[in-house]
Scaffold this motif. Structure first.
Motif, PDB file in Angstrom:
ATOM      1  N   MET A   1     -39.303   2.316 -40.937  1.00  0.00           N
ATOM      2  CA  MET A   1     -39.949   1.214 -40.251  1.00  0.00           C
ATOM      3  C   MET A   1     -39.158   0.797 -39.020  1.00  0.00           C
ATOM      4  SD  MET A   1     -41.987  -1.794 -41.582  1.00  0.00           S
ATOM      5  CE  MET A   1     -42.358  -3.218 -40.726  1.00  0.00           C
ATOM      6  N   ASN A   2     -37.831   0.804 -39.116  1.00  0.00           N
ATOM      7  CA  ASN A   2     -37.025   0.457 -37.968  1.00  0.00           C
ATOM      8  C   ASN A   2     -37.218   1.451 -36.832  1.00  0.00           C
ATOM      9  OD1 ASN A   2     -35.973  -1.831 -39.052  1.00  0.00           O
ATOM     10  ND2 ASN A   2     -34.126  -0.847 -39.862  1.00  0.00           N
ATOM     11  N   ARG A   3     -37.395   2.719 -37.171  1.00  0.00           N
ATOM     12  CA  ARG A   3     -37.637   3.728 -36.138  1.00  0.00           C
ATOM     13  C   ARG A   3     -38.955   3.466 -35.432  1.00  0.00           C
ATOM     14  NH1 ARG A   3     -35.823   9.400 -38.933  1.00  0.00           N
ATOM     15  NH2 ARG A   3     -33.638   8.844 -39.159  1.00  0.00           N
ATOM     16  N   TRP A   4     -39.956   3.101 -36.188  1.00  0.00           N
ATOM     17  CA  TRP A   4     -41.268   2.818 -35.604  1.00  0.00           C
ATOM     18  C   TRP A   4     -41.186   1.617 -34.659  1.00  0.00           C
ATOM     19  CZ3 TRP A   4     -45.581   4.703 -34.163  1.00  0.00           C
ATOM     20  CH2 TRP A   4     -46.659   3.887 -33.889  1.00  0.00           C
ATOM     21  N   LEU A   5     -40.492   0.583 -35.048  1.00  0.00           N
ATOM     22  CA  LEU A   5     -40.323  -0.619 -34.238  1.00  0.00           C
ATOM     23  C   LEU A   5     -39.540  -0.283 -32.961  1.00  0.00           C
ATOM     24  CD1 LEU A   5     -40.810  -3.650 -34.070  1.00  0.00           C
ATOM     25  CD2 LEU A   5     -38.670  -3.989 -35.292  1.00  0.00           C
ATOM     26  N   PHE A   6     -38.491   0.518 -33.114  1.00  0.00           N
ATOM     27  CA  PHE A   6     -37.693   0.937 -31.959  1.00  0.00           C
ATOM     28  C   PHE A   6     -38.540   1.763 -30.989  1.00  0.00           C
ATOM     29  CE2 PHE A   6     -35.041   4.156 -29.875  1.00  0.00           C
ATOM     30  CZ  PHE A   6     -34.204   3.316 -29.151  1.00  0.00           C
ATOM     31  N   ALA A   7     -39.306   2.716 -31.521  1.00  0.00           N
ATOM     32  CA  ALA A   7     -40.147   3.572 -30.684  1.00  0.00           C
ATOM     33  C   ALA A   7     -41.196   2.739 -29.954  1.00  0.00           C
ATOM     34  CB  ALA A   7     -40.814   4.651 -31.525  1.00  0.00           C
ATOM     35  N   LYS A   8     -41.792   1.782 -30.640  1.00  0.00           N
ATOM     36  CA  LYS A   8     -42.810   0.920 -30.040  1.00  0.00           C
ATOM     37  C   LYS A   8     -42.194   0.074 -28.916  1.00  0.00           C
ATOM     38  CE  LYS A   8     -46.415  -2.243 -31.521  1.00  0.00           C
ATOM     39  NZ  LYS A   8     -46.959  -3.004 -32.635  1.00  0.00           N
ATOM     40  N   ALA A   9     -41.019  -0.483 -29.157  1.00  0.00           N
ATOM     41  CA  ALA A   9     -40.334  -1.286 -28.137  1.00  0.00           C
ATOM     42  C   ALA A   9     -39.937  -0.416 -26.948  1.00  0.00           C
ATOM     43  CB  ALA A   9     -39.105  -1.949 -28.748  1.00  0.00           C
ATOM     44  N   PHE A  10     -39.479   0.800 -27.215  1.00  0.00           N
ATOM     45  CA  PHE A  10     -39.074   1.712 -26.159  1.00  0.00           C
ATOM     46  C   PHE A  10     -40.258   2.073 -25.260  1.00  0.00           C
ATOM     47  CE2 PHE A  10     -38.193   6.001 -24.529  1.00  0.00           C
ATOM     48  CZ  PHE A  10     -37.012   5.745 -23.858  1.00  0.00           C
ATOM     49  N   VAL A  11     -41.381   2.432 -25.868  1.00  0.00           N
ATOM     50  CA  VAL A  11     -42.578   2.800 -25.102  1.00  0.00           C
ATOM     51  C   VAL A  11     -43.085   1.598 -24.314  1.00  0.00           C
ATOM     52  CG1 VAL A  11     -44.988   3.527 -25.313  1.00  0.00           C
ATOM     53  CG2 VAL A  11     -43.218   4.693 -26.633  1.00  0.00           C
ATOM     54  N   THR A  12     -43.072   0.425 -24.923  1.00  0.00           N
ATOM     55  CA  THR A  12     -43.510  -0.791 -24.221  1.00  0.00           C
ATOM     56  C   THR A  12     -42.610  -1.057 -23.022  1.00  0.00           C
ATOM     57  OG1 THR A  12     -44.319  -1.711 -26.303  1.00  0.00           O
ATOM     58  CG2 THR A  12     -43.985  -3.248 -24.488  1.00  0.00           C
ATOM     59  N   GLY A  13     -41.309  -0.893 -23.207  1.00  0.00           N
ATOM     60  CA  GLY A  13     -40.365  -1.082 -22.100  1.00  0.00           C
ATOM     61  C   GLY A  13     -40.614  -0.109 -20.970  1.00  0.00           C
ATOM     62  N   LEU A  14     -40.875   1.140 -21.292  1.00  0.00           N
ATOM     63  CA  LEU A  14     -41.171   2.139 -20.257  1.00  0.00           C
ATOM     64  C   LEU A  14     -42.436   1.780 -19.481  1.00  0.00           C
ATOM     65  CD1 LEU A  14     -40.363   5.573 -21.933  1.00  0.00           C
ATOM     66  CD2 LEU A  14     -39.170   4.484 -20.043  1.00  0.00           C
ATOM     67  N   LEU A  15     -43.456   1.359 -20.194  1.00  0.00           N
ATOM     68  CA  LEU A  15     -44.708   0.971 -19.530  1.00  0.00           C
ATOM     69  C   LEU A  15     -44.498  -0.228 -18.613  1.00  0.00           C
ATOM     70  CD1 LEU A  15     -47.277   1.455 -22.451  1.00  0.00           C
ATOM     71  CD2 LEU A  15     -47.003   2.857 -20.394  1.00  0.00           C
ATOM     72  N   VAL A  16     -43.718  -1.202 -19.065  1.00  0.00           N
ATOM     73  CA  VAL A  16     -43.422  -2.372 -18.227  1.00  0.00           C
ATOM     74  C   VAL A  16     -42.670  -1.941 -16.978  1.00  0.00           C
ATOM     75  CG1 VAL A  16     -42.062  -4.499 -18.126  1.00  0.00           C
ATOM     76  CG2 VAL A  16     -43.513  -4.054 -20.103  1.00  0.00           C
ATOM     77  N   LEU A  17     -41.661  -1.080 -17.133  1.00  0.00           N
ATOM     78  CA  LEU A  17     -40.910  -0.600 -15.972  1.00  0.00           C
ATOM     79  C   LEU A  17     -41.791   0.160 -14.990  1.00  0.00           C
ATOM     80  CD1 LEU A  17     -37.545   0.559 -17.561  1.00  0.00           C
ATOM     81  CD2 LEU A  17     -37.925  -1.372 -16.048  1.00  0.00           C
ATOM     82  N   LEU A  18     -42.664   0.993 -15.489  1.00  0.00           N
ATOM     83  CA  LEU A  18     -43.579   1.726 -14.620  1.00  0.00           C
ATOM     84  C   LEU A  18     -44.508   0.779 -13.876  1.00  0.00           C
ATOM     85  CD1 LEU A  18     -44.493   4.794 -16.871  1.00  0.00           C
ATOM     86  CD2 LEU A  18     -43.144   4.804 -14.767  1.00  0.00           C
ATOM     87  N   PHE A  19     -45.012  -0.219 -14.549  1.00  0.00           N
ATOM     88  CA  PHE A  19     -45.911  -1.191 -13.925  1.00  0.00           C
ATOM     89  C   PHE A  19     -45.175  -1.987 -12.850  1.00  0.00           C
ATOM     90  CE2 PHE A  19     -47.761  -5.470 -13.762  1.00  0.00           C
ATOM     91  CZ  PHE A  19     -49.041  -5.134 -13.344  1.00  0.00           C
ATOM     92  N   ILE A  20     -43.958  -2.452 -13.154  1.00  0.00           N
ATOM     93  CA  ILE A  20     -43.172  -3.221 -12.183  1.00  0.00           C
ATOM     94  C   ILE A  20     -42.843  -2.351 -10.976  1.00  0.00           C
ATOM     95  CG2 ILE A  20     -40.912  -4.288 -11.800  1.00  0.00           C
ATOM     96  CD1 ILE A  20     -41.074  -5.360 -14.658  1.00  0.00           C
ATOM     97  N   ASN A  21     -42.457  -1.098 -11.224  1.00  0.00           N
ATOM     98  CA  ASN A  21     -42.122  -0.197 -10.135  1.00  0.00           C
ATOM     99  C   ASN A  21     -43.330   0.035  -9.234  1.00  0.00           C
ATOM    100  OD1 ASN A  21     -40.520   1.490  -8.612  1.00  0.00           O
ATOM    101  ND2 ASN A  21     -41.036   3.286  -9.822  1.00  0.00           N
ATOM    102  N   LYS A  22     -44.502   0.185  -9.808  1.00  0.00           N
ATOM    103  CA  LYS A  22     -45.722   0.405  -9.027  1.00  0.00           C
ATOM    104  C   LYS A  22     -46.038  -0.824  -8.176  1.00  0.00           C
ATOM    105  CE  LYS A  22     -50.582   1.568  -9.485  1.00  0.00           C
ATOM    106  NZ  LYS A  22     -51.695   1.767 -10.394  1.00  0.00           N
ATOM    107  N   GLU A  23     -45.905  -2.023  -8.749  1.00  0.00           N
ATOM    108  CA  GLU A  23     -46.164  -3.256  -7.999  1.00  0.00           C
ATOM    109  C   GLU A  23     -45.151  -3.450  -6.890  1.00  0.00           C
ATOM    110  OE1 GLU A  23     -48.737  -5.442  -8.177  1.00  0.00           O
ATOM    111  OE2 GLU A  23     -49.582  -3.891  -9.459  1.00  0.00           O
ATOM    112  N   THR A  24     -43.895  -3.138  -7.144  1.00  0.00           N
ATOM    113  CA  THR A  24     -42.853  -3.277  -6.132  1.00  0.00           C
ATOM    114  C   THR A  24     -43.103  -2.313  -4.982  1.00  0.00           C
ATOM    115  OG1 THR A  24     -41.285  -3.872  -7.857  1.00  0.00           O
ATOM    116  CG2 THR A  24     -40.363  -3.227  -5.756  1.00  0.00           C
ATOM    117  N   ALA A  25     -43.503  -1.104  -5.287  1.00  0.00           N
ATOM    118  CA  ALA A  25     -43.768  -0.108  -4.246  1.00  0.00           C
ATOM    119  C   ALA A  25     -44.934  -0.558  -3.374  1.00  0.00           C
ATOM    120  CB  ALA A  25     -44.056   1.245  -4.867  1.00  0.00           C
ATOM    121  N   SER A  26     -45.994  -1.073  -3.964  1.00  0.00           N
ATOM    122  CA  SER A  26     -47.134  -1.493  -3.155  1.00  0.00           C
ATOM    123  C   SER A  26     -46.788  -2.732  -2.333  1.00  0.00           C
ATOM    124  CB  SER A  26     -48.367  -1.742  -4.030  1.00  0.00           C
ATOM    125  OG  SER A  26     -48.131  -2.802  -4.928  1.00  0.00           O
TER     126      SER A  26
END
Length: 97
Positions: free
Chosen positions: A1-26
């Motif tokens: 269960m801890n692995r699942w929570l870690f993986a979910k947080a990791f993927v969410t963090g990556l998506l947030v970073l990608l979204f922020i990077n896209k907004e900053t670039a525009s």
């Protein structure tokens, strides 16, 4: 269960970073200065001084003259301070009265 929570947080963090990077670039693209191409047309040199006299010049004729092919400035009024001294004046001096 801890692995699942870690993986979910990791993927969410990556998506947030990608979204922020896209907004900053525009936003950065919006702040860029427009590219202006060089003006087209003929280029010409304008001769400002003939090396002999101030023909065609306008202004304070009593301040300017030509000596030995060089423009010379003169001022017959007494100067209380030199320009480089003004920054070193005490607070009560140098004020316009």
């Amino acid at each position: 269960m801890n692995r699942w929570l870690f993986a979910k947080a990791f993927v969410t963090g990556l998506l947030v970073l990608l979204f922020i990077n896209k907004e900053t670039a525009s936003a950065a693209d919006k702040d860029k200065a427009p590219v202006v191409p060089p003006a087209k047309g003929k280029s010409e040199t304008i001769k400002l001084f003939n090396g002999k006299d101030l023909s065609g010049w306008e202004g304070f004729e009593d301040h300017w003259s030509v000596k030995d092919g060089v423009i010379v400035a003169k001022n017959n009024r007494r100067q209380e301070y030199q320009a480089h001294q003004i920054q070193h004046l005490p607070a009560d001096q140098g004020k316009v009265h």
